[in-house]
Each structure stands twice: as C-alpha cells, then as structure tokens.
Design an enzyme around this catalytic site. Structure first.
Site, PDB file in Angstrom:
ATOM      1  N   GLY A  51       0.794  -1.222   0.000  1.00  0.00           N
ATOM      2  CA  GLY A  51       0.000   0.000   0.000  1.00  0.00           C
ATOM      3  C   GLY A  51       0.823   1.268   0.000  1.00  0.00           C
ATOM      4  O   GLY A  51       0.302   2.352  -0.219  1.00  0.00           O
ATOM      5  N   CYS A  89     -27.128  -9.395 -16.953  1.00  0.00           N
ATOM      6  CA  CYS A  89     -26.553  -9.202 -18.272  1.00  0.00           C
ATOM      7  C   CYS A  89     -27.549  -9.630 -19.349  1.00  0.00           C
ATOM      8  O   CYS A  89     -28.100 -10.734 -19.310  1.00  0.00           O
ATOM      9  CB  CYS A  89     -25.262 -10.006 -18.381  1.00  0.00           C
ATOM     10  SG  CYS A  89     -24.513  -9.951 -20.018  1.00  0.00           S
ATOM     11  N   CYS A 124     -25.626 -12.739 -21.352  1.00  0.00           N
ATOM     12  CA  CYS A 124     -25.361 -14.046 -20.749  1.00  0.00           C
ATOM     13  C   CYS A 124     -26.231 -14.331 -19.527  1.00  0.00           C
ATOM     14  O   CYS A 124     -26.163 -15.403 -18.949  1.00  0.00           O
ATOM     15  CB  CYS A 124     -23.885 -14.190 -20.397  1.00  0.00           C
ATOM     16  SG  CYS A 124     -23.416 -13.306 -18.894  1.00  0.00           S
ATOM     17  N   CYS A 156     -22.400  -7.521 -19.237  1.00  0.00           N
ATOM     18  CA  CYS A 156     -21.212  -7.706 -18.408  1.00  0.00           C
ATOM     19  C   CYS A 156     -20.119  -6.755 -18.878  1.00  0.00           C
ATOM     20  O   CYS A 156     -19.878  -6.628 -20.080  1.00  0.00           O
ATOM     21  CB  CYS A 156     -20.654  -9.122 -18.566  1.00  0.00           C
ATOM     22  SG  CYS A 156     -21.635 -10.373 -17.770  1.00  0.00           S
ATOM     23  N   CYS A 209     -18.183 -12.855 -20.019  1.00  0.00           N
ATOM     24  CA  CYS A 209     -19.504 -12.931 -20.631  1.00  0.00           C
ATOM     25  C   CYS A 209     -19.492 -13.964 -21.765  1.00  0.00           C
ATOM     26  O   CYS A 209     -20.373 -14.816 -21.874  1.00  0.00           O
ATOM     27  CB  CYS A 209     -19.897 -11.558 -21.161  1.00  0.00           C
ATOM     28  SG  CYS A 209     -21.632 -11.422 -21.614  1.00  0.00           S
TER      29      CYS A 209
END
Lengths: 227, 256, 291
Positions: free
Chosen positions: C29, C237, C240, C262, C268
């Site tokens: 970080g 979606c 899909c 997606c 997808c």
C-alpha cells in the site's frame, strides 16, 4: 481575617521623567471576622488605592497584606485569582463586564466560577436582583445598557452573590435611593452577621455609622513630603 | 499542583534578528494567559514556538501529558507532537481560513478532528457536530454548508468549535478577534469566555487588543522587542503598570 | 526481429522499476516513487501500467490487456499491440490463460491464481490528494497514519447524498496500515482485492508504484453505521444472463432504450459459450463451433 502590616506604595511614572510618587507609607490595619472597618479621609488621600492594593489590583512595594493567611503582596497571580474566587469579594464603583452577557449571568457568575450548580446560582442571582429592585424584564439584557444606578445595583448583587469571608466595598450606597440604600445596608449587616470581614469606603456618614465598627483615616498613612 | 504547561527560557532567532528571548512561565489548569505587545514584539513567534509550529533555538516547553506527566514537547517525536496537537491542544488562528478546510462542510470540518482520533460512527459524529454548532451559536441547518458561505464571525466560531470538539486542555489563540466587527467581537469574546469556564480550559491568547485580555485573561505578559517586560495579574498590569513600556501601552489606548 | 529492447524499456530502467515493485510488495500500500520514463503514448493512456508490465514481462508470458473489462477497446488494443511488437509475447483475451493482465478500471470476474500478476493503470495514486493538496503533508499523514481526513470524504458523501456515494476509487486500508487508492475500479471490485495473484499499481505521470502481495488483508473504509457495500447496477446481463457480475449500461437507440451487459467481455463470452443466455442474447455454441 484581613491584616495589613507596614504597607507602602509608590507610583513611578516612567514616561513623565520617571517621576516617583510615594503615596502611602507604613499603613497598618486589622479587620476581624464579623467586623466592618471604614476607610475615611479626603479625596485623594488613598482610600481607593489601599483598597485596590488589598485586592491585588495595585502592586504593593513593601509590607504584607494577609487575607486569610495569604500574603497578597507576595502571592503568585494564580493564588490571587483563587483568593478572589473563594475568599475576597470586591464591589467597585464601576461595573465591568463582557458585552452581551445577560444581567442574570453577570450576577450568577461568581457562583458559577466556584462550581455552584447553574440552577442554584441563578436562583440566588434572581433573589438578589429582586431585593435590589431590578425589574425582572431587564434580567436577560446586558447591564451595559442600564442607567448608572441600575448598574451600581447589579454590581452589588454580583458582589454579594457568593458569601465571601472578606469583602471590599467601594461606595456601595452611592447614588442609591432610600429603599435600595436600606437593602444594601441590610446585605452588609447580614454579611457581618455570618462573619465576613469588611473594609468599606462610605461617603454616606449615616450609613458608615450604622454598619462600621471602626473608622480609619488613611491620610495618616500619607507621606507628608510627597504631597 | 503540577502546571499544565511549563515554559523555560525560550529563545528563537531569525538569523541575526531576535524573535523572542528568555521567556519562562508556568500555566496552570483553568488559567487564561494573555500575551500583548505591538507588531514585531515577538508574541506570535513565542506562540508558534509553544504550539510546536516553530522550533525554538533554546528552551523547553513542558506539557503535563495525561499519561506520562510533564514532558518536553520539543523533544517529543513528531507523531507524538502531532497527536498532542489534535487531542489535548488546539490552535485558533486569526484568519479562520488558516484553521478551516474551506472546501469541506461545517460538519466535516468539525468531524475531522473526531475522525482523526478514531471516531467511526457517522451518526455520533453528526450529533456531536450539531451540539457544537449550537454551542457556538450557529444554526444547525448550516451543518452541511461550507465555511466559504459563512460570515467572518461565523467562520471564527466554527473554527473554535472544530478545535474544541475533541475536548482539548490547552488552547492557543492568535488574535482570535482580529479583523472582526466590534459587535461580532463582543459575541465571540462572550463565547470564548463561557467555553473556557464551562470546559475548564487553559488558554494562551496573543493579541494586541488590551480590551480583549482585560475580559478574557487572568494573567498577562507584556512583550517588547522579543523580551517579556512585565507580567502579572491582568488587571494589576493594566491598572498599575510598572514598566515604562507597559505604561506607555496602557496610556496610548482609548479607555479599556 | 524487433529492433526494440525486449518490452521496449532498457534493462537498467526495468531493474529500477523492479526494485520499486519489490519495495512496494514489501510495504503493501505504500507509494514508492520511481523515475517514470517517457513512453510512446500520452499520459493517461496507461504509461505507468505499461512500465510496470514491461518490467515484469518474460518472453514466456501470456499477456491480456483490458480496459473497463473489455479486451477490444482502443486503450486495450493499443497496449496489447505495443507489447506484441516490442516483446513479441503471446497475447490472449482469456483471463485464465494469461500470466500477466494489465487492466484499466476493472478486476476480472474470474478469480485469479497465484501464478498471475494483475497490473493496474493508475491516474492519481494519492487517495488524500483532493482533500490535501500538499504532497509533503500527505506523505506525513501516511507516515504517521493520520487518516482522519480520508473519513472526511466519506462523511461529506453521507451528509450530501445520504450514503457513501463514492462508487469508484473507493479508499482501502491495506494490511491494517496504509490507506490506498485502488485506482478507479468500481467499488464492486474492492472485495476481490484480497486475492491469490500479485497486484501491482503504476502511475506514470505521478511517478509512483505500489503493490498488494497475494493474500493481503484489504479493508474498504467505512463508518460503523454506514458499512461498506459493494454495489452494482440492479439487473442482469442481457447477453449471458449473469446477475452476479459488474454491468455496463449500454444505450442502444435514441429513444432511451438500453441494456445491461457484463463489463468483463471475456467472462460474458465464456458464459455464453457454456450455454447461458440472457434476455437479448443468442446461443453462442454454434458460432464458436462454426468459426
């Protein structure tokens, strides 16, 4: 309670060719609990000066000023502040307060400072304001908008809010009508009765004779040469 | 009683020029001390040295910490000093813009100090911020407004709220009433005075306004050319000044 | 044969970047400064990510580049071509086949594994920047863990919108120490950052690299009474039928018609190949076998 020993005071005016004015020499005074001593003397003889020295408002060059065992002359600022909060009250001739603060708060403040509950403090303030005949509709206003006499009474109410063991009163009855004068004298008598040691300046001779046990002419402390 | 702050022989120079020198004093809990003097007298330099904004060349600034007692803040590590600055200390700037985040709402400004010490409950932060707005006499409807939409006096009051919300024990104030209208000043003075009493705060107030110290400060220190020329009870110093400069200062002011 | 050094950057530069990456991994970080190079693409097009990828790529690597989850948008295509030309590595659109994935603004839906590296393109690495403009001050705040200010942003969100409205670049705390900007990924992706793969972040213009090692603790900042929520559009979606993926809203005509699809195109497509069909989808099996 109040004991003044060999006190001297000099003002040095640095900006006027360092003129030194010796205004008091070897002042001595004792006030016992329950006693009221009047300071007398002509204008300029040093009554107010002595009173201010006792309160710590003026610096004392020599001697001792003992209030309940604390020497005001030597004490640290915080000790004097503590003394003023708990032990030593002062009713001056002029009211000096923060603008915008209500009369009720001005009077209750000495009690709030020592940690008295707000309700109790305000009750006490209301009682004193009523006794001194300040109309109730003025209590929420700042005393700075009041007349001279009203300001003086607010000042007295404030001075008597907390039951100080030692009190300094500078002309407490000046510019008061008969009824209020009577109230103030009663307040002084009550304070004496509970054991307060009081030093006062009274131009009002009748009042002086009524409440004071002793009179001291401060001009005897004035150095002759300096005048 | 242990003093809250003990200052010993502080000296600060800017190159060859003297900032302040030989300043020592003790400040006890609940005491308010005023520092007065004209511009350039070293009073702001001193305040910044005490508050850790400037590093003095010499001296000690001992603070009575909650856990370890008296410690020299100048010897503390920076994280410790910064922690102190956002918990036990507060600093009120003359210009509210220096002490506030102008792009963040009033609530956020107050909340920042709480969040900085670990508060993570939005509702509680909000409640405290609302309470403090009330204490400094700002309508709670203004909580989501930015300080840039506030008047000068309101900004100053918000700055005070932001500083006091974490319950500090020592507040440094640099000309807190400077640049405000007289009526606004009075209101602010009253507010500071009652907060000091209610919260038992100790404070050091730098100002050139003798009326301000008369009303707020228990004690007074008069500075000239970097030195303390006189100190004592506020009313004593103002009513019976001993030093030549103080006498001049007091006599130059229209009735205080 | 390419006339470029492998992966465009010279070896010394790559070593310098690798050192920064290793330091970043050692201090999860923490923003490590590095001497960002001029790249043959403008700032904002992934110069930081490209430099990190260049420093990590090996000839045997398989590279995938996505932009907002898609493999076929300009940014993704140009970076993929850049490495095809300068490093001659194999490229793929399939998440599972890639060994190194460079991404802009998304984490793939499919879980990543220990032998993969995810490289993020970062526009502004400093999460405190918009609140505190002074770099000296923000560095100090990180050093001393003074993160109160970060919460001020969330506070302002709630006070203005009634909830934490920050929906991307949602600040996280890494391994209980540094507060970090996860780059502008949707906050839907934040929980995925505790993953098996190495995550590297490169900011070219700002000259910073930072990292999250595998299995590192990642916490999205929040308030006790306003807990973090990974949000996505409400819907599934259209192609899909997935209702657990991050969705893009696509406007399909001038009459306000729209559909959700997606954002991860590879995911997808693989779902459709497996027989999942959404409301507006067509069966994919025939197409795949036909091509």
């Amino acid at each position: 309670m109040i004991e003044i020993k060999n006190v001297s005071k000099t003002f040095t005016l640095h900006n006027q060719s360092a003129t030194s004015i010796n205004v008091m020499r070897d002042a001595n005074l004792v006030v016992k609990p329950g006693e009221c001593v009047a300071l007398t003397g002509n204008s300029g003889s040093g009554k107010s000066t002595l009173m201010r020295m006792i309160y710590g408002n003026y610096l004392t060059q020599e001697g001792e000023i003992l209030i309940n065992g604390v020497d005001v002359v030597q004490a640290e600022p915080r000790d004097i502040i503590e003394l003023r909060k708990t032990t030593l009250g002062y009713v001056s001739q002029f009211l000096r307060v923060v603008p915008r603060v209500s009369t009720l708060n001005v009077v209750a403040e000495p009690l709030l400072k020592i940690g008295v509950d707000v309700k109790i403090a305000e009750e006490r303030a209301k009682e004193l304001l009523s006794r001194l005949r300040i109309p109730q509709n003025l209590w929420q206003l700042s005393p700075l908008t009041f007349s001279g006499g009203e300001q003086q009474r607010v000042n007295i109410a404030r001075g008597f809010a907390h039951e100080y063991p030692a009190m300094l009163l500078d002309e407490p009855t000046a510019s008061l009508d008969a009824k209020n004068r009577e109230t103030v004298l009663t307040l002084i008598e009550d304070a004496k009765a509970r054991g307060a040691a009081i030093i006062g300046i009274f131009h009002d001779e009748a009042a002086r004779d009524r409440v004071c046990d002793q009179q001291i002419d401060v001009s005897i402390f004035t150095p002759k040469a300096a005048a | 009683m242990t003093p809250l702050l003990q200052v010993k022989n502080i000296e600060k120079n800017y190159g060859a020029r003297l900032g302040c020198k030989d300043v020592s004093f003790d400040l006890y809990p609940g005491e308010v001390m005023g520092i007065v003097g004209e511009s350039g007298s070293g009073k702001s330099t001193l305040l910044n040295c005490l508050a850790g904004h400037l590093e003095p060349d010499q001296g000690e600034v001992l603070f009575n910490t909650r856990i370890e007692g008296l410690r020299d803040t100048l010897q503390m590590s920076e994280p410790e000093r910064r922690m102190l600055a956002r918990t036990d200390w507060a600093f009120v700037h003359q210009n509210a813009r220096d002490g506030l985040r102008m792009g963040i709402s009033a609530g956020g400004n107050m909340g920042e100090r709480l969040m900085a010490v670990g508060d993570r409950h939005y509702g509680q932060i909000r409640t405290q911020a609302t309470e403090w707005l009330e204490k400094v006499e700002i309508s709670e409807e203004r909580i989501d407004d930015r300080p840039s939409q506030f008047s000068g006096g309101m900004q100053q009051r918000l700055q005070i709220a932001r500083n006091l919300i974490t319950g500090p024990r020592l507040v440094f104030m640099d000309e807190p009433t400077g640049g405000l209208d007289v009526s606004v000043q009075a209101r602010l003075l009253d507010l500071i005075r009652s907060l000091v009493r209610e919260l038992g705060l100790s404070a050091i107030i730098v100002t050139h306004d003798l009326a301000v110290v008369r009303l707020l400060a228990d004690r007074l220190m008069v500075m000239k050319s970097g030195h303390v020329v006189e100190s004592g009870l506020t009313d004593q110093v103002l009513d019976d000044p001993q030093d030549a400069y103080t006498q001049l200062l007091v006599s130059s002011v229209l009735q205080v | 044969m390419s006339e470029y050094n492998f992966a465009y950057l010279d070896e010394q530069t790559k070593r310098m970047i690798r050192r920064a990456i290793l330091k970043g991994l050692a201090i999860p970080g923490y923003q490590v400064p590095f001497a960002s190079r001029e790249m043959p693409m403008p700032y904002g097009w992934g110069t930081g990510g490209v430099q990190v990828s260049a420093a990590c790529l090996m000839p045997e690597d398989v590279l995938k580049v996505i932009d907002q989850g898609a493999d076929d948008t300009t940014n993704a295509v140009s970076i993929r071509k850049f490495f095809e030309k300068t490093a001659e590595v194999e490229t793929t659109a399939a998440t599972s086949e890639a060994t190194l994935i460079q991404t802009r603004h998304r984490i793939p839906e499919e879980d990543l594994s220990e032998d993969q590296i995810l490289v993020y393109q970062v526009p502004i690495p400093e999460p405190l920047r918009f609140l505190e403009p002074r770099e000296t001050e923000t560095r100090k705040m990180h050093a001393l863990e003074e993160y109160g200010l970060m919460y001020v942003k969330l506070y302002e969100d709630i006070s203005q919108h009634g909830q934490i409205a920050t929906s991307y670049s949602y600040p996280i705390k890494v391994e209980g120490r540094y507060v970090m900007d996860p780059s502008p990924i949707p906050k839907f992706d934040n929980p995925k950052m505790e993953m098996s793969a190495i995550q590297l972040f490169g900011a070219g213009r700002e000259q910073r690299i930072y990292a999250i090692p595998p299995y590192t603790n990642v916490v999205s900042l929040d308030f006790e009474d306003y807990p973090f929520e990974a949000m996505k559009a409400d819907g599934c979606c259209a192609l899909c039928g997935a209702d657990h993926t991050y969705l893009d809203e696509v406007i399909i005509d001038d009459d306000g018609g729209r559909m959700f699809v997606c954002s991860d195109t590879d995911y997808c497509e693989s779902r459709r190949a497996a027989g999942h069909i959404g409301a507006q989808g067509t069966p994919q099996n025939q197409e795949v076998s036909a091509s």
